[in-house]
Write a protein that holds these residues in place. Structure first.
Motif, short mmCIF file in Angstrom:
data_model
loop_
_atom_site.label_atom_id
_atom_site.label_comp_id
_atom_site.label_asym_id
_atom_site.label_seq_id
_atom_site.Cartn_x
_atom_site.Cartn_y
_atom_site.Cartn_z
N ASN A 85 53.63 -93.63 97.86
CA ASN A 85 52.87 -92.83 96.90
C ASN A 85 53.82 -91.85 96.20
O ASN A 85 55.01 -91.79 96.53
CB ASN A 85 51.69 -92.14 97.58
CG ASN A 85 52.12 -91.09 98.60
OD1 ASN A 85 53.29 -90.72 98.67
ND2 ASN A 85 51.17 -90.61 99.39
N PRO A 86 53.35 -91.10 95.22
CA PRO A 86 54.25 -90.21 94.47
C PRO A 86 54.97 -89.19 95.36
O PRO A 86 56.03 -88.69 94.98
CB PRO A 86 53.32 -89.53 93.47
CG PRO A 86 52.22 -90.52 93.25
CD PRO A 86 52.01 -91.15 94.58
N GLY A 87 54.42 -88.89 96.53
CA GLY A 87 55.09 -87.96 97.43
C GLY A 87 56.22 -88.60 98.21
O GLY A 87 56.87 -87.94 99.02
N GLY A 88 56.41 -89.93 98.01
CA GLY A 88 57.48 -90.62 98.71
C GLY A 88 57.10 -91.07 100.11
O GLY A 88 57.96 -91.48 100.89
N PHE A 89 55.80 -91.02 100.44
CA PHE A 89 55.35 -91.42 101.77
C PHE A 89 55.05 -92.93 101.78
O PHE A 89 54.42 -93.45 100.85
CB PHE A 89 54.11 -90.63 102.18
CG PHE A 89 54.38 -89.16 102.34
CD1 PHE A 89 54.95 -88.66 103.49
CD2 PHE A 89 54.07 -88.26 101.32
CE1 PHE A 89 55.21 -87.31 103.64
CE2 PHE A 89 54.32 -86.91 101.45
CZ PHE A 89 54.90 -86.43 102.61
N PHE A 90 55.47 -93.61 102.83
CA PHE A 90 55.31 -95.05 102.96
C PHE A 90 53.93 -95.38 103.55
O PHE A 90 53.55 -94.82 104.58
CB PHE A 90 56.40 -95.64 103.86
CG PHE A 90 57.79 -95.52 103.27
CD1 PHE A 90 58.32 -96.55 102.51
CD2 PHE A 90 58.56 -94.38 103.48
CE1 PHE A 90 59.60 -96.44 101.98
CE2 PHE A 90 59.83 -94.27 102.95
CZ PHE A 90 60.35 -95.30 102.18
N LEU A 91 53.21 -96.33 102.91
CA LEU A 91 51.92 -96.76 103.42
C LEU A 91 52.14 -97.72 104.58
O LEU A 91 52.92 -98.67 104.49
CB LEU A 91 51.11 -97.45 102.31
CG LEU A 91 49.74 -98.02 102.72
CD1 LEU A 91 48.80 -96.90 103.17
CD2 LEU A 91 49.12 -98.81 101.57
N TYR A 92 51.41 -97.47 105.68
CA TYR A 92 51.53 -98.30 106.88
C TYR A 92 50.27 -99.14 107.07
O TYR A 92 49.15 -98.73 106.71
CB TYR A 92 51.78 -97.43 108.12
CG TYR A 92 53.26 -97.19 108.37
CD1 TYR A 92 53.86 -97.59 109.55
CD2 TYR A 92 54.05 -96.59 107.39
CE1 TYR A 92 55.23 -97.39 109.77
CE2 TYR A 92 55.41 -96.38 107.60
CZ TYR A 92 55.99 -96.79 108.79
OH TYR A 92 57.33 -96.60 109.00
N GLY A 93 50.47 -100.35 107.63
CA GLY A 93 49.35 -101.24 107.90
C GLY A 93 49.65 -102.14 109.07
O GLY A 93 50.80 -102.21 109.56
N TRP A 94 48.62 -102.85 109.52
CA TRP A 94 48.80 -103.82 110.61
C TRP A 94 49.40 -105.10 110.04
O TRP A 94 48.81 -105.71 109.12
CB TRP A 94 47.48 -104.16 111.27
CG TRP A 94 46.86 -103.09 112.10
CD1 TRP A 94 47.43 -102.40 113.11
CD2 TRP A 94 45.51 -102.61 112.00
NE1 TRP A 94 46.54 -101.52 113.67
CE2 TRP A 94 45.34 -101.62 113.00
CE3 TRP A 94 44.43 -102.91 111.18
CZ2 TRP A 94 44.15 -100.94 113.18
CZ3 TRP A 94 43.24 -102.25 111.34
CH2 TRP A 94 43.10 -101.26 112.35
N PRO A 95 50.52 -105.59 110.55
CA PRO A 95 51.01 -106.92 110.12
C PRO A 95 50.16 -108.01 110.76
O PRO A 95 49.85 -107.94 111.96
CB PRO A 95 52.45 -106.94 110.64
CG PRO A 95 52.44 -106.02 111.82
CD PRO A 95 51.42 -104.94 111.51
N LEU A 96 49.75 -109.01 109.99
CA LEU A 96 48.91 -110.09 110.50
C LEU A 96 49.77 -111.31 110.77
O LEU A 96 50.75 -111.58 110.06
CB LEU A 96 47.82 -110.43 109.48
CG LEU A 96 46.93 -109.27 109.02
CD1 LEU A 96 45.91 -109.75 107.99
CD2 LEU A 96 46.21 -108.62 110.21
N ASN A 97 49.38 -112.08 111.79
CA ASN A 97 50.13 -113.31 112.06
C ASN A 97 49.66 -114.42 111.12
O ASN A 97 48.82 -114.19 110.23
CB ASN A 97 50.01 -113.72 113.53
CG ASN A 97 48.59 -114.15 113.91
OD1 ASN A 97 47.68 -114.17 113.09
ND2 ASN A 97 48.40 -114.49 115.18
#
Length: 709
Positions: A119-131
């Motif tokens: 996002n504009p603040g430089g924060f990385f979006l995290y999520g669950w990786p799916l198989n």
């Protein structure tokens, strides 16, 4: 007295400080009125009570209203995300999980130079990786056993990965209509064509009388010869050659009523002389001699040639000359008897006339033309017969009616002539020996053993369709599914490799599946044999992993209305209706190697990667973090929040479940600042600040007065 004034001064001073803090909050809110996902700060005033000797005062506490839902606005950017409901996106200050985990509702994400969503603040979006099967970490069957309730189960979402992905085909579904009016595919058979060396009988029309040989024992047909046809299923049929009448040979040395050739008039006959021909098919027909101006269509003739035409023009009769000097006459149905009789005047019938022998009696299974033989063979159970080119150069094809049956032909030894030789089925004439030819092919055998199948090319499908199967390496292989109708409502089907080098198989001609499809009387699918219904194992020549492919032909079962049926046959795959063969669909779930063409995010938070080969894969799912007291989170720079004791622990949930927000892709959540309310509050704070400063001025003058006493 001085203590009281001092207390009043301190109270006013504290009020100035508190109002300054309030104006700071208002200023911050107004400054962030357009900040995505911003949550406004509210300054709460807390009173401090005084006593009889000292005035009270005020202090402040800032509260962030995290639970307020901001307005959702569409942006058209599919990577922008808004939350509708309770919860937060999980972000991190680093893309490898080594930074701090924080929470935000500011969903204005974009792909950075490394393919991560930030996002504009430089924060990385995290999520669950799916198989590969779309399963969350910790789900049964996923080799990543980390519980999806833990932050450790999430990774930074990177959307430029996965190019070159491929998927092996596991299912192929067919939506086809097989023509119910299609003739059953013939079985083993042969085509009968008179040898070109027999100039009299070769290249005739299908209705022409087959003229016997002049010399017995030369292989030419002889009246009384028989012809046997047998099938592999045990049926046998015998056909007799005869049923026609031959005239006297006309020649210069042996004139007939004065005629010396086929085209010279019967000069010894009188105009008006007549005779009749009677058969069961034609009834009695009269033919009249007219030496000049004969009209065969009206039954008048002048010579052998015009008489042949006149007879041939009558329904139920056939006639032709042999080109030498003899006229041959028959009923179209060679089984009919033939009677000749002179009219009131004339001697055409008799020793000195056209026909010298007695009448021809009725017979059974008798033929004297290709058309006549075809009619009898076609009426026999288990046989089919077709006259090819009936109006010129006719031939006769005789087949077993079932593609699964064989056929053989026999000339009995008692024959004078040899029909197998005459019709081109044997290379040489054998006198006095029972000659055979058979079994003739090809006969259909799905396995290709002892017969021929569609995969070999010897059996041409009545309908076929191409299909594609992709191996685990992403290589597409072309296959064909072919169909032939073996009996009413029953079809044989084969799936085979169009390029035999692609697979390793013990089956001949690279066939991978074969079996029987049976239909109900209403056109619905009744059953699919195991060879087509069971998964098919394919071993690839390119060393790709072994494929297991299931062919789906639709829902099979008995006809609608069948009592006690657990499943009724449907037409949602294969059907059998009269009309043209039709392909509605042939679909498979495999995909060749493709490049990433785009990403989309669903309301459930699924990150879907779309590839140039048409494949779509669920690669991540965005979790929604919820808290028991979200207003207890600590606001940090960059429009993010950190967990506190007051907020309680996080809970990672799938979007739209258990009270968690849903994701709105292509939109952002605006700030919750009420600009008009902030401006109004600013005026109130300004008045309070002015009043507090006035108190200080007043206390200052009072202290001056006290010093001057």
């Amino acid at each position: 007295m001085a203590d009281g004034l001092s207390g009043a001064f301190n109270a006013a001073d504290g009020a100035l400080t508190s109002q300054a803090q309030a104006i700071g909050s208002i200023s911050q809110n107004i400054a962030n009125v357009n900040t995505v996902g911003y949550k406004s700060v509210k300054t709460d005033f807390l009173s401090q009570l005084g006593n009889a000797l000292s005035a009270g005062g005020v202090t402040t506490v800032n509260q962030t209203t995290v639970t307020n839902q901001g307005q959702i606005t569409n942006t058209g950017n599919n990577l922008d995300l808004a939350l509708n409901g309770n919860g937060f996106f999980t972000v991190n200050t680093a893309n490898d999980g080594t930074g701090s985990y924080l929470y935000t509702r500011a969903g204005s994400f974009n792909e950075n130079q490394d393919g991560f969503l930030v996002n504009p603040g430089g924060f990385f979006l995290y999520g669950w990786p799916l198989n590969a099967n779309g399963q969350l970490p910790g789900a049964p069957g996923n080799t990543d056993t980390t519980s999806n309730s833990l932050l450790a189960s999430t990774t930074a979402i990177k959307i430029n990965q996965g190019s070159g992905t491929a998927a092996a085909t596991t299912t192929v579904a067919f939506g086809l209509n097989l023509n119910a009016s299609q003739d059953v595919y013939p079985g083993a058979g042969a085509t009968l064509k008179v040898l070109a060396a027999d100039a009299v009988n070769a290249n005739q029309v299908g209705s022409a009388v087959i003229i016997p040989g002049a010399v017995a024992g030369t292989g030419k047909p002889t009246v009384g010869d028989t012809f046997n046809i047998s099938t592999g299923s045990g049926s046998s049929f015998t056909y007799n050659y005869g049923g026609f009448k031959a005239s006297r040979l006309v020649s210069a040395g042996s004139p007939v009523l004065g005629a010396t050739t086929l085209t010279t008039p019967f000069a010894a006959a009188a105009a008006g002389d007549s005779f009749t021909i009677t058969t069961a098919s034609s009834g009695t027909v009269t033919f009249t001699y007219q030496p000049a101006g004969a009209n065969p269509a009206a039954g008048t003739f002048s010579n052998y040639a015009t008489l042949a035409t006149a007879i041939n023009d009558q329904t139920g009769l056939t006639a032709r000359t042999d080109g030498v000097g003899t006229l041959y006459v028959s009923s179209v149905n060679a089984n009919d008897g033939i009677t000749f009789a002179n009219g009131p005047s004339g001697t055409f019938v008799g020793a000195a006339g056209v026909f010298t022998a007695a009448a021809v009696g009725a017979g059974a299974n008798r033929f004297n033309s290709l058309n006549g033989l075809q009619a009898m063979v076609a009426s026999a159970t288990g046989l089919t017969a077709t006259v090819n080119n009936p109006n010129t150069n006719a031939t006769l094809t005789i087949d077993a009616a079932s593609p699964l049956d064989t056929i053989s032909f026999t000339n009995p030894a008692a024959n004078t002539g040899d029909f197998l030789f005459e019709f081109g089925l044997l290379g040489a004439f054998t006198s006095g020996v029972a000659t055979t030819d058979g079994p003739l092919g090809p006969v259909y055998n799905a396995s290709g053993v002892g017969g021929a199948n569609m995969a070999s090319g010897s059996i041409i499908p009545q309908f076929s369709k191409n299909l594609q199967i992709v191996d685990s390496l992403g290589v597409a292989h072309n296959f064909t599914i072919g169909f032939i109708k073996s009996s009413a409502n029953i079809w044989q089907a084969e799936v085979y490799d169009a390029a035999t080098k692609d697979i390793i198989t013990a089956s001949p001609n690279s066939q991978i599946a074969a079996g029987t499809l049976t239909f109900n009387g209403d056109g619905s699918l009744q059953s699919v044999s195991s060879g087509l219904a069971n998964p098919v194992k394919i071993v690839w020549a390119d060393q790709a992993a072994v494929s297991n492919v299931t062919f789906n032909f639709g829902t099979a079962g008995p006809i609608a209305g069948t009592l006690g049926a657990t499943q009724i046959g449907e037409t949602n795959g294969l059907s059998q209706f009269s009309g043209s063969f039709q392909s509605n669909f042939v679909t498979s779930n495999g995909a060749q190697t493709g490049q990433l063409s785009g990403v989309q995010i669903t309301a459930s938070g699924l990150v879907v990667a779309n590839y140039s080969n048409g494949q779509s894969l669920n690669v991540y799912q965005i979790p929604i973090a919820t808290f028991n007291n979200p207003d207890g989170l600590q606001a940090l720079n960059g429009n993010v929040f950190s967990q506190t004791v007051q907020s309680g622990d996080f809970n990672l949930k799938q979007a739209g479940t258990s009270g968690a927000a849903t994701v709105v892709p292509g939109a952002v959540e605006g700030g919750d600042v009420d600009l008009s309310g902030e401006l109004t509050q600013m005026l109130i704070v300004q008045r309070a600040y002015d009043s507090s400063s006035q108190v200080i001025k007043t206390v200052d003058r009072m202290l001056d007065d006290l010093k001057n006493l």
